[in-house]
Design a protein around this motif. Sequence first.
Motif, PDB file in Angstrom:
ATOM      1  N   ALA A   1     -19.152  53.833   3.251  1.00  0.00           N
ATOM      2  CA  ALA A   1     -19.775  52.633   3.813  1.00  0.00           C
ATOM      3  C   ALA A   1     -19.384  51.399   3.005  1.00  0.00           C
ATOM      4  CB  ALA A   1     -21.292  52.808   3.840  1.00  0.00           C
ATOM      5  N   ALA A   2     -19.372  51.528   1.688  1.00  0.00           N
ATOM      6  CA  ALA A   2     -18.994  50.390   0.842  1.00  0.00           C
ATOM      7  C   ALA A   2     -17.531  50.026   1.028  1.00  0.00           C
ATOM      8  CB  ALA A   2     -19.291  50.716  -0.616  1.00  0.00           C
ATOM      9  N   LEU A   3     -16.692  51.032   1.144  1.00  0.00           N
ATOM     10  CA  LEU A   3     -15.275  50.764   1.391  1.00  0.00           C
ATOM     11  C   LEU A   3     -15.071  50.076   2.733  1.00  0.00           C
ATOM     12  CD1 LEU A   3     -13.671  54.066   0.083  1.00  0.00           C
ATOM     13  CD2 LEU A   3     -13.165  51.770  -0.776  1.00  0.00           C
ATOM     14  N   ARG A   4     -15.784  50.541   3.751  1.00  0.00           N
ATOM     15  CA  ARG A   4     -15.644  49.926   5.074  1.00  0.00           C
ATOM     16  C   ARG A   4     -16.076  48.467   5.036  1.00  0.00           C
ATOM     17  NH1 ARG A   4     -12.345  50.638   7.935  1.00  0.00           N
ATOM     18  NH2 ARG A   4     -12.735  52.802   8.577  1.00  0.00           N
ATOM     19  N   GLU A   5     -17.158  48.177   4.360  1.00  0.00           N
ATOM     20  CA  GLU A   5     -17.621  46.798   4.283  1.00  0.00           C
ATOM     21  C   GLU A   5     -16.617  45.930   3.533  1.00  0.00           C
ATOM     22  OE1 GLU A   5     -21.513  44.227   2.698  1.00  0.00           O
ATOM     23  OE2 GLU A   5     -21.459  46.413   2.491  1.00  0.00           O
ATOM     24  N   THR A   6     -16.022  46.474   2.486  1.00  0.00           N
ATOM     25  CA  THR A   6     -15.074  45.710   1.673  1.00  0.00           C
ATOM     26  C   THR A   6     -13.737  45.515   2.372  1.00  0.00           C
ATOM     27  OG1 THR A   6     -16.075  46.494  -0.380  1.00  0.00           O
ATOM     28  CG2 THR A   6     -13.793  45.717  -0.506  1.00  0.00           C
ATOM     29  N   LEU A   7     -13.234  46.580   2.997  1.00  0.00           N
ATOM     30  CA  LEU A   7     -11.870  46.577   3.525  1.00  0.00           C
ATOM     31  C   LEU A   7     -11.774  46.119   4.974  1.00  0.00           C
ATOM     32  CD1 LEU A   7     -10.692  49.953   1.956  1.00  0.00           C
ATOM     33  CD2 LEU A   7     -10.228  47.626   1.127  1.00  0.00           C
ATOM     34  N   GLY A   8     -12.889  46.103   5.671  1.00  0.00           N
ATOM     35  CA  GLY A   8     -12.882  45.631   7.048  1.00  0.00           C
ATOM     36  C   GLY A   8     -12.760  46.747   8.061  1.00  0.00           C
ATOM     37  N   PRO A   9     -12.939  46.410   9.336  1.00  0.00           N
ATOM     38  CA  PRO A   9     -13.049  47.430  10.388  1.00  0.00           C
ATOM     39  C   PRO A   9     -11.748  48.150  10.718  1.00  0.00           C
ATOM     40  CG  PRO A   9     -13.075  45.226  11.346  1.00  0.00           C
ATOM     41  CD  PRO A   9     -13.149  45.045   9.871  1.00  0.00           C
ATOM     42  N   ASP A  10     -10.606  47.559  10.379  1.00  0.00           N
ATOM     43  CA  ASP A  10      -9.327  48.142  10.799  1.00  0.00           C
ATOM     44  C   ASP A  10      -8.644  48.973   9.716  1.00  0.00           C
ATOM     45  OD1 ASP A  10      -9.572  46.912  13.301  1.00  0.00           O
ATOM     46  OD2 ASP A  10      -8.701  45.046  12.531  1.00  0.00           O
ATOM     47  N   HIS A  11      -9.144  48.924   8.509  1.00  0.00           N
ATOM     48  CA  HIS A  11      -8.520  49.671   7.417  1.00  0.00           C
ATOM     49  C   HIS A  11      -8.771  51.170   7.617  1.00  0.00           C
ATOM     50  CE1 HIS A  11      -6.610  48.984   3.452  1.00  0.00           C
ATOM     51  NE2 HIS A  11      -7.050  50.195   3.168  1.00  0.00           N
ATOM     52  N   LYS A  12      -7.745  51.974   7.394  1.00  0.00           N
ATOM     53  CA  LYS A  12      -7.882  53.422   7.535  1.00  0.00           C
ATOM     54  C   LYS A  12      -8.470  54.005   6.250  1.00  0.00           C
ATOM     55  CE  LYS A  12      -4.015  53.963  10.771  1.00  0.00           C
ATOM     56  NZ  LYS A  12      -2.671  54.555  10.984  1.00  0.00           N
ATOM     57  N   ILE A  13      -9.544  54.776   6.406  1.00  0.00           N
ATOM     58  CA  ILE A  13     -10.230  55.389   5.263  1.00  0.00           C
ATOM     59  C   ILE A  13     -10.404  56.880   5.547  1.00  0.00           C
ATOM     60  CG2 ILE A  13     -12.293  55.410   3.822  1.00  0.00           C
ATOM     61  CD1 ILE A  13     -12.812  52.496   4.774  1.00  0.00           C
ATOM     62  N   ALA A  14      -9.784  57.715   4.725  1.00  0.00           N
ATOM     63  CA  ALA A  14      -9.884  59.167   4.871  1.00  0.00           C
ATOM     64  C   ALA A  14     -10.659  59.748   3.689  1.00  0.00           C
ATOM     65  CB  ALA A  14      -8.499  59.795   4.951  1.00  0.00           C
ATOM     66  N   VAL A  15     -11.181  60.957   3.877  1.00  0.00           N
ATOM     67  CA  VAL A  15     -11.965  61.624   2.832  1.00  0.00           C
ATOM     68  C   VAL A  15     -11.404  63.015   2.590  1.00  0.00           C
ATOM     69  CG1 VAL A  15     -14.232  62.469   2.132  1.00  0.00           C
ATOM     70  CG2 VAL A  15     -14.043  60.339   3.454  1.00  0.00           C
ATOM     71  N   ASP A  16     -11.016  63.283   1.340  1.00  0.00           N
ATOM     72  CA  ASP A  16     -10.576  64.612   0.924  1.00  0.00           C
ATOM     73  C   ASP A  16     -11.797  65.377   0.417  1.00  0.00           C
ATOM     74  OD1 ASP A  16      -9.442  66.879  -0.187  1.00  0.00           O
ATOM     75  OD2 ASP A  16      -7.838  65.801  -1.221  1.00  0.00           O
ATOM     76  N   MET A  17     -12.176  66.427   1.144  1.00  0.00           N
ATOM     77  CA  MET A  17     -13.397  67.166   0.838  1.00  0.00           C
ATOM     78  C   MET A  17     -13.156  68.328  -0.127  1.00  0.00           C
ATOM     79  SD  MET A  17     -14.868  66.990   4.732  1.00  0.00           S
ATOM     80  CE  MET A  17     -16.499  67.657   4.397  1.00  0.00           C
ATOM     81  N   HIS A  18     -11.909  68.562  -0.502  1.00  0.00           N
ATOM     82  CA  HIS A  18     -11.558  69.500  -1.578  1.00  0.00           C
ATOM     83  C   HIS A  18     -12.190  70.877  -1.416  1.00  0.00           C
ATOM     84  CE1 HIS A  18      -8.910  67.424  -4.361  1.00  0.00           C
ATOM     85  NE2 HIS A  18      -9.615  66.328  -4.220  1.00  0.00           N
ATOM     86  N   TRP A  19     -12.292  71.370  -0.196  1.00  0.00           N
ATOM     87  CA  TRP A  19     -12.708  72.744   0.108  1.00  0.00           C
ATOM     88  C   TRP A  19     -14.121  73.063  -0.408  1.00  0.00           C
ATOM     89  CZ3 TRP A  19      -8.352  71.801  -3.055  1.00  0.00           C
ATOM     90  CH2 TRP A  19      -7.131  71.751  -2.385  1.00  0.00           C
ATOM     91  N   ALA A  20     -14.956  72.052  -0.576  1.00  0.00           N
ATOM     92  CA  ALA A  20     -16.222  72.221  -1.296  1.00  0.00           C
ATOM     93  C   ALA A  20     -17.438  72.466  -0.404  1.00  0.00           C
ATOM     94  CB  ALA A  20     -16.482  70.980  -2.154  1.00  0.00           C
ATOM     95  N   TYR A  21     -17.260  72.536   0.916  1.00  0.00           N
ATOM     96  CA  TYR A  21     -18.392  72.558   1.829  1.00  0.00           C
ATOM     97  C   TYR A  21     -18.433  73.844   2.655  1.00  0.00           C
ATOM     98  CZ  TYR A  21     -18.841  67.532   0.916  1.00  0.00           C
ATOM     99  OH  TYR A  21     -19.008  66.311   0.314  1.00  0.00           O
TER     100      TYR A  21
END
Length: 391
Positions: A201-221
């Motif tokens: 959420a913080a990254l989205r607010e900082t980088l704006g609506p068009d920036h691509k943001i991915a999450v590496d979950m590192h097999w932890a879930y």
Amino acid sequence: MHDRITSVDVFLFERPRDTAYLGKPGSGETMIGDKYVVRGFNGTVYPLIDRSIVVRLRDAQGVEGWGETYGLIAPDAVASLINDLLGPYLMSLPAQNPAETWDALYALQRNRGYWGGFLADAIAALDIALWDLHARADNKSLQAALGQPGSAQLPGYVSGLPAGTRAERLAMAQGWKDEGFHAVKIPISHTDNGDVAGEVAALRETLGPDHKIAVDMHWAYSAEAAINLGHALAPMNPWFLEAPVAPEDVDAQAAVAEGIPMPLALGEEWRTDWDYKPRMRSNACSIVQPEMGHTGITQFMRISRMAANAGAQIIPHATIGLGIFMAASLRAALAAGASCHEFQHTIYHRNAKLLGGAAACSAGRFEIPDTPGIGVVPLEEAFDFLTVIKD
């Protein structure tokens, strides 16, 4: 076409780092001697230094080819497989297309159930070197040898924001955006106390609506937890989620892919198209991430062709050692029609300085020339970090 292989040399690349990959070991993490740390968030062992296995092949005409694979953990295991088995057998084979040679090397142990792990990594190193030599012998670039000649640009995405506080990570992300990079991936460890949703959420607010943001979950879930996180992240419109559950669990991967409202990316631990086939049939991912250090060029291309035929997007993964397999990955990515490529900014340029011909990465793009082979060779200063491993 290259000539018969007459020599196979194996090297260990080791280069100290000021800060370990994924950051300094934490209080809840286990050190194994002075070489490894077991990360608390996923139980996986990581080296504290940059490390890989590098190979050099020469043919009867004196043409050289360079290859590289994982040597992160127990590198002598990979070196022994090459020195004791794969290298001598390779020198007994006639000159042929590298894909045919890959099949011959793979066949040596497949009927005993050895078709992955250290064995496949060792084959990958030789396969990269063979393709390099094969292309150089014809004075072609790797991408030309794979059917896509010419220099080109390939978008790169920033991988990781290794800073201690959220404010520092946001500033780092903004800095990369200011330099022309419009996509970023964060691991779950680069958060405040595991608050992934808050970080995104913080990254989205900082980088704006068009920036691509991915999450590496590192097999932890678990599958259920991964799906829940996917829905919690949905308002932030993530680009993709990566590696959410145990890598062997195809059913769980398929359940997550079906249950989340964004693309799922898999593939960094695959060695062959046999790893992709059950996941393709199960619709377990819509983004495929071949890792050159595991696949070599032959399997990178086979997996990528299958992915393209299945309608999946190709976004190669990029672990970095010296950078030889990264150079091969960039050129194979062009031939495979990849949409972009991972950019490990904490490693890439640092070790690329040890190579002649490494692709530049700036303003959000890799600049990939049409030079012979995979385009890189170790410079003299690289040998300060390379040690020959003999039988």
